[in-house]
Design an enzyme around this catalytic site. Structure first.
Site, PDB file in Angstrom:
ATOM      1  N   LYS A 151     -12.246  -0.540   6.349  1.00  0.00           N
ATOM      2  CA  LYS A 151     -12.879  -1.244   5.220  1.00  0.00           C
ATOM      3  C   LYS A 151     -14.046  -2.097   5.737  1.00  0.00           C
ATOM      4  CE  LYS A 151      -9.218   0.439   3.099  1.00  0.00           C
ATOM      5  NZ  LYS A 151      -9.001   1.842   3.384  1.00  0.00           N
TER       6      LYS A 151
ATOM      7  N   ASP B  81       0.088  -6.765   5.887  1.00  0.00           N
ATOM      8  CA  ASP B  81      -1.136  -5.992   5.696  1.00  0.00           C
ATOM      9  C   ASP B  81      -2.182  -6.981   5.186  1.00  0.00           C
ATOM     10  OD1 ASP B  81      -3.274  -4.462   4.780  1.00  0.00           O
ATOM     11  OD2 ASP B  81      -1.987  -2.735   4.325  1.00  0.00           O
TER      12      ASP B  81
ATOM     13  N   TYR C  19       0.860  -1.197   0.000  1.00  0.00           N
ATOM     14  CA  TYR C  19       0.000   0.000   0.000  1.00  0.00           C
ATOM     15  C   TYR C  19       0.896   1.247   0.000  1.00  0.00           C
ATOM     16  CZ  TYR C  19      -3.465   3.279   2.016  1.00  0.00           C
ATOM     17  OH  TYR C  19      -4.293   4.341   2.264  1.00  0.00           O
TER      18      TYR C  19
HETATM   19  C1  LIG Z   1      -4.413  -2.476   1.632  1.00  0.00           C
HETATM   20  C2  LIG Z   1      -4.633  -1.265   2.478  1.00  0.00           C
HETATM   21  N1  LIG Z   1      -3.981  -1.175   3.643  1.00  0.00           N
HETATM   22  C3  LIG Z   1      -4.135  -0.106   4.448  1.00  0.00           C
HETATM   23  C4  LIG Z   1      -4.961   0.937   4.094  1.00  0.00           C
HETATM   24  C5  LIG Z   1      -5.045   2.132   4.985  1.00  0.00           C
HETATM   25  O1  LIG Z   1      -6.195   2.102   5.749  1.00  0.00           O
HETATM   26  P1  LIG Z   1      -6.791   3.455   6.340  1.00  0.00           P
HETATM   27  O2  LIG Z   1      -7.427   4.163   5.207  1.00  0.00           O
HETATM   28  O3  LIG Z   1      -7.721   2.949   7.386  1.00  0.00           O
HETATM   29  O4  LIG Z   1      -5.632   4.210   6.929  1.00  0.00           O
HETATM   30  C6  LIG Z   1      -5.664   0.893   2.894  1.00  0.00           C
HETATM   31  C7  LIG Z   1      -6.559   2.002   2.509  1.00  0.00           C
HETATM   32  O5  LIG Z   1      -7.032   2.100   1.411  1.00  0.00           O
HETATM   33  C8  LIG Z   1      -5.482  -0.237   2.057  1.00  0.00           C
HETATM   34  O6  LIG Z   1      -6.105  -0.322   0.854  1.00  0.00           O
END
Ligand SMILES: Cc1ncc(COP(=O)(O)O)c(C=O)c1O
Length: 399
Positions: free
Chosen positions: A214, A189, A117
């Site tokens: 999410k 992740d 990410y």
């Molecule tokens: C795979 C992934 N990890 C982490 C995140 C980050 O999450 P947050 O938006 O809650 O900070 C996202 C956000 O789109 C994501 O797609």
């Protein structure tokens, strides 16, 4: 649980039952089904002696309340018996940052998948670099070959499967075995599958990170993150998050807890609808490739089938060579798909992406414009009719 019970510990429950029961203790709350939302900072002690001895189950709002405990316990149950502790964070990105800072120190070397990410990558390249922690990015398909990249100072390996935007599947058990053989910890992740469809700690991951924004929330109205740790990393995680004063507001924790109750049925629907739309897109003449590991034709399908028990509603496509303006015309013509960041809510989304300049260990040159879809809970036939309208607009723009 719904009844008072002083019998033996309950047998291992199935995921849907864990979602309905996890973190609930009605008879500690006058029988009310849901754990109350504690808005709390100060907690009073009966005496000076109690205060000095920190006596009592709770000490201070930031250090934990019945609300945070309920959410942590519910997540811990989903991650299974290998989960020794859960930390709650104000976002998924904060969860990734906290997990990394829990186990790394100055002089350490970190290996991160090239498909990570992008904001996590930015955290490594800026904050971690400032603290003297170096990061090497590796090909997500490296598997056991990760061993060759490990140096005596490699302290951690970060994985993400499928990859952000590009959906490569990683062989996590193989990477974890190689990392552990050289004394490194494995962080993942795990937002795409979450603990329901990939019990990361059972597959060799030491710290599993999920953006609760999410599917825990599921309604696009919450920012939340969680890190689940095994016995080897639990103390480091709790020591770091406690020392750094990291905590989540009570109403947000309650939204996460409330969302978990329906996450099983929502995810099953996202999985089925996502695959239906992905298959429909795969048959379109405008589409060169569908990036979805649950599709039999996907290069990562064998690993997905071996390790995962489901898929969420997020996948991508690569279009045949065409101007970006034609892809934009497609996106702009959609009325049921919103254009916006994040995913995991009840609504469908479609965004253009291009990671050509973001990747350093691999090359992203798909040949045509790329789009990421999130398939929500709408009727699939309406979504497909909307996509047909989009393709008509694309054709008109290409003329
Ligand atoms: C795979 C992934 N990890 C982490 C995140 C980050 O999450 P947050 O938006 O809650 O900070 C996202 C956000 O789109 C994501 O797609």
């Amino acid at each position: 649980m719904n009844k008072k019970s002083d019998t033996e510990p309950a047998p291992a429950l199935k995921p849907d039952t864990l979602l309905a029961t996890g973190g609930r203790d009605p008879f500690s709350h006058h029988g009310y089904v849901n754990t109350p939302v504690y808005h709390a900072s100060t907690l009073l002690y009966p005496s000076a002696e109690d205060f000095l001895a920190h006596r009592g189950r709770y000490q201070y709002g930031r250090r934990g309340t019945p609300t945070s405990e309920a959410l942590e316990n519910a997540i811990q149950g989903l991650d299974g018996p290998a989960c020794a502790a859960v930390a709650l964070l104000p976002s998924g990105l904060a969860a990734a940052a906290a997990a990394l800072l829990s186990v790394l120190r100055t002089g350490d070397h970190l290996l991160v998948t090239d498909s990570v990410y992008l904001p996590t990558r930015k955290f490594c390249d800026t904050v971690l670099a400032r603290f003297g922690i170096s990061t090497t990015y590796y090909d997500p398909l490296i598997g056991a070959g990760i061993a060759a990249l490990m140096t005596p100072s490699t302290r951690a390996v970060f994985v993400e499967a499928p990859g952000s935007l590009t959906f490569e599947m990683q062989d996590i058990p193989a990477i974890a075995a190689a990392a552990h053989a050289k004394g490194a910890v494995v962080l993942m992740d795990n937002t795409w599958a979450g603990p329901l469809y990939f019990r990361a700690l059972d597959k060799g991951v030491d710290l599993s990170i999920v953006s609760g924004t999410k599917y825990f929330g599921g309604h696009s109205d919450l920012m939340l993150g969680a890190v689940s740790a095994n016995a080897a990393t639990a103390k480091a995680l709790k020591d770091y998050t406690g020392a750094a004063g990291l905590c989540v507001g009570p109403d947000d924790m309650n939204l996460g807890l409330r969302g978990l109750r329906t996450m099983g049925v929502r995810l099953a629907r996202h999985h089925a609808a996502g695959l239906q739309v992905a298959r429909w897109l795969a048959a379109r003449p405008e589409v060169a490739r569908v990036l979805h590991p649950a599709l039999e034709t996907d290069p990562g399908h064998a690993i997905w089938k071996r390790d995962f028990t489901g898929a969420c509603g997020l996948f991508g496509i690569v279009l045949k060579p065409m101007p970006q303006a034609a892809a934009n015309a497609f996106l702009n013509a959609l009325t049921l798909f919103g254009i916006g960041a994040s995913w995991g809510g009840y609504e469908s989304l479609a965004v253009p992406f291009d990671v050509t300049t973001a990747r350093t260990a691999t090359r992203w040159a798909p040949g045509g414009p790329a789009i990421r879809f999130h398939i929500g809970l709408e009727d699939v036939s309406d979504l497909i009719a909307d996509l047909e309208r989009g393709f008509a607009a694309m054709a008109a723009a290409g003329k």
